[in-house]
Design a protein around this motif. Structure first.
Motif, PDB file in Angstrom:
ATOM      1  N   LEU A   1     -45.730  85.825  -0.869  1.00 18.98           N
ATOM      2  CA  LEU A   1     -46.962  86.477  -1.297  1.00 18.98           C
ATOM      3  C   LEU A   1     -47.355  86.016  -2.699  1.00 18.98           C
ATOM      4  O   LEU A   1     -48.540  85.888  -3.002  1.00 18.98           O
ATOM      5  CB  LEU A   1     -46.798  87.995  -1.243  1.00 18.98           C
ATOM      6  CG  LEU A   1     -46.737  88.585   0.169  1.00 18.98           C
ATOM      7  CD1 LEU A   1     -46.296  90.050   0.125  1.00 18.98           C
ATOM      8  CD2 LEU A   1     -48.087  88.460   0.873  1.00 18.98           C
ATOM      9  N   GLU A   2     -46.358  85.762  -3.550  1.00 20.00           N
ATOM     10  CA  GLU A   2     -46.635  85.209  -4.873  1.00 20.00           C
ATOM     11  C   GLU A   2     -47.370  83.873  -4.753  1.00 20.00           C
ATOM     12  O   GLU A   2     -48.265  83.568  -5.530  1.00 20.00           O
ATOM     13  CB  GLU A   2     -45.333  84.998  -5.652  1.00 20.00           C
ATOM     14  CG  GLU A   2     -44.681  86.270  -6.171  1.00 20.00           C
ATOM     15  CD  GLU A   2     -45.138  86.604  -7.584  1.00 20.00           C
ATOM     16  OE1 GLU A   2     -45.678  85.710  -8.257  1.00 20.00           O
ATOM     17  OE2 GLU A   2     -44.947  87.757  -7.999  1.00 20.00           O
ATOM     18  N   PHE A   3     -46.996  83.107  -3.745  1.00 15.15           N
ATOM     19  CA  PHE A   3     -47.579  81.778  -3.530  1.00 15.15           C
ATOM     20  C   PHE A   3     -49.098  81.857  -3.344  1.00 15.15           C
ATOM     21  O   PHE A   3     -49.828  80.969  -3.773  1.00 15.15           O
ATOM     22  CB  PHE A   3     -46.932  81.148  -2.295  1.00 15.15           C
ATOM     23  CG  PHE A   3     -47.508  79.824  -1.875  1.00 15.15           C
ATOM     24  CD1 PHE A   3     -47.037  78.646  -2.433  1.00 15.15           C
ATOM     25  CD2 PHE A   3     -48.517  79.743  -0.926  1.00 15.15           C
ATOM     26  CE1 PHE A   3     -47.558  77.419  -2.046  1.00 15.15           C
ATOM     27  CE2 PHE A   3     -49.048  78.522  -0.535  1.00 15.15           C
ATOM     28  CZ  PHE A   3     -48.555  77.363  -1.101  1.00 15.15           C
ATOM     29  N   PHE A   4     -49.572  82.941  -2.724  1.00 18.21           N
ATOM     30  CA  PHE A   4     -50.993  83.053  -2.411  1.00 18.21           C
ATOM     31  C   PHE A   4     -51.825  83.541  -3.581  1.00 18.21           C
ATOM     32  O   PHE A   4     -53.055  83.536  -3.520  1.00 18.21           O
ATOM     33  CB  PHE A   4     -51.191  83.972  -1.201  1.00 18.21           C
ATOM     34  CG  PHE A   4     -50.579  83.441   0.057  1.00 18.21           C
ATOM     35  CD1 PHE A   4     -50.978  82.226   0.585  1.00 18.21           C
ATOM     36  CD2 PHE A   4     -49.579  84.134   0.712  1.00 18.21           C
ATOM     37  CE1 PHE A   4     -50.414  81.721   1.741  1.00 18.21           C
ATOM     38  CE2 PHE A   4     -49.005  83.648   1.864  1.00 18.21           C
ATOM     39  CZ  PHE A   4     -49.415  82.440   2.383  1.00 18.21           C
ATOM     40  N   GLY A   5     -51.201  83.958  -4.669  1.00 22.62           N
ATOM     41  CA  GLY A   5     -51.919  84.257  -5.898  1.00 22.62           C
ATOM     42  C   GLY A   5     -52.799  85.486  -5.850  1.00 22.62           C
ATOM     43  O   GLY A   5     -52.932  86.173  -4.841  1.00 22.62           O
ATOM     44  N   LEU A   6     -53.426  85.788  -6.994  1.00 20.88           N
ATOM     45  CA  LEU A   6     -54.406  86.856  -7.161  1.00 20.88           C
ATOM     46  C   LEU A   6     -54.030  88.128  -6.410  1.00 20.88           C
ATOM     47  O   LEU A   6     -53.031  88.757  -6.717  1.00 20.88           O
ATOM     48  CB  LEU A   6     -55.790  86.355  -6.758  1.00 20.88           C
ATOM     49  CG  LEU A   6     -56.439  85.354  -7.729  1.00 20.88           C
ATOM     50  CD1 LEU A   6     -57.767  84.852  -7.178  1.00 20.88           C
ATOM     51  CD2 LEU A   6     -56.643  85.956  -9.105  1.00 20.88           C
ATOM     52  N   GLU A   7     -54.844  88.545  -5.428  1.00 23.96           N
ATOM     53  CA  GLU A   7     -54.651  89.822  -4.762  1.00 23.96           C
ATOM     54  C   GLU A   7     -53.234  89.964  -4.207  1.00 23.96           C
ATOM     55  O   GLU A   7     -52.587  91.010  -4.387  1.00 23.96           O
ATOM     56  CB  GLU A   7     -55.665  89.999  -3.619  1.00 23.96           C
ATOM     57  CG  GLU A   7     -57.107  90.081  -4.073  1.00 23.96           C
ATOM     58  CD  GLU A   7     -57.790  88.736  -4.196  1.00 23.96           C
ATOM     59  OE1 GLU A   7     -59.017  88.720  -4.355  1.00 23.96           O
ATOM     60  OE2 GLU A   7     -57.086  87.702  -4.144  1.00 23.96           O
TER      61      GLU A   7
END
Length: 308
Positions: A230-236
């Motif tokens: 989830l960190e990989f997908f950034g922002l939200e």
């Protein structure tokens, strides 16, 4: 862009929350068009509110490059370019108007500038070596390989850093790239005064949480998407994951996310200005006027491939 040649792709770009999807869909309805998403996260299934898919806006209008893979699947710029041109050619064969809509500048450039891209497989021995390095050491290594970073998030999130290094090292051994048709795009941009765009971003973020964005991220984790992923997908996805882990209160999460999305919108504008400096013509539409009317006025003076 060669203005002597007929246009063969309509591009609708703009920062997040600018209203570009609604415009793209309206134009598709009027001109027998199909939408090609230019968003780096909308390719993932289950990532709806956080990536702003707004699928309810499309109605009967066909769309492509959305919900292609599961969140655990590695999907690169190479894959996007490959899948874009496969969809693009099918749209053209059906004699429909291809309309690219999105705000990921790198994805837009990969198509309009015909990047020479190669598929980069996961390098497990390299990843084992990189696992021993600190975040700062990884940042240094990536900048040594590729000093001009297009994506700021690649420097902040460990999985993205590792993947960026993997790709940068593979690019040192060039291979023949696939050949795709040359694109001559007509580019329209939706532009808001900065203060108004900030208000739209904040209002949209509140609406997404009201619609269940926190629950969306929680569900993704329950289904097996790790917090690291989830960190990989950034922002939200990054900040909601940190809230779910107990690292941020809800209020802190919202304030940080709101601020970071505003910063993201600024980076999008910076990319679009870079496109213009390079020589791309972006026809900016006044968001206070009728966007569809302005767009149709521009289209009425253009020559399109295959009589579009």
């Amino acid at each position: 862009m060669n203005t002597q040649q007929p246009y063969n792709l309509l591009v609708i770009l703009g920062p997040t929350a600018s209203g570009k999807t609604g415009l793209g869909v309206a134009l598709a309805r009027q001109h027998q068009g199909e939408i090609l998403s230019a968003d780096s996260r909308q390719v993932y299934r289950g990532m709806n509110l956080g990536s702003g898919k707004d699928l309810d806006e499309y109605g009967e209008v066909p769309y492509h490059l959305i919900d292609l893979v599961e969140p655990g699947h590695d999907y690169s710029l190479f894959h996007y370019q490959r899948d874009f041109f496969a969809s693009y050619q099918h749209i053209c064969q059906r004699q429909q108007l291809p309309i690219m809509v999105g705000g990921t500048g790198l994805y837009i450039d990969a198509i309009t500038q015909n990047y020479a891209l190669h598929e980069v497989a996961i390098n497990h021995p390299l990843r084992e070596q990189l696992a021993e390095l600190t975040l700062e050491q990884l940042q240094t290594k990536l900048l040594e390989l590729k000093s001009n970073q297009h994506n700021h998030t690649d420097l902040l999130v460990r999985p993205r850093l590792v993947r960026a290094i993997e790709i940068a090292m593979a690019e040192q051994q060039p291979q023949p790239a696939p050949e795709y048709p040359a694109i001559n795009p007509l580019i329209l941009g939706v532009q808001w005064p900065r203060s108004e765009l900030r208000a739209r971003i904040t209002a949209r973020l509140k609406e997404r949480f009201n619609q269940g964005m926190l629950e969306e991220v929680e569900s993704l984790h329950t289904q097996g998407v790790s917090y690291e992923r989830l960190e990989f997908f950034g922002l939200e996805y990054r900040l909601v994951a940190r809230h779910l882990k107990g690292e941020l209160s809800y209020n802190d999460m919202f304030q940080k996310l709101n601020s970071q999305i505003h910063q993201f919108a600024k980076r999008q504008d910076t990319w679009f200005r870079k496109m213009q400096r390079r020589g791309d013509t972006i026809h900016w539409l006044n968001a206070h006027g009728d966007l569809l009317e302005q767009a149709n006025e521009l289209l009425s003076h253009c020559r399109w491939a295959d009589s579009k």
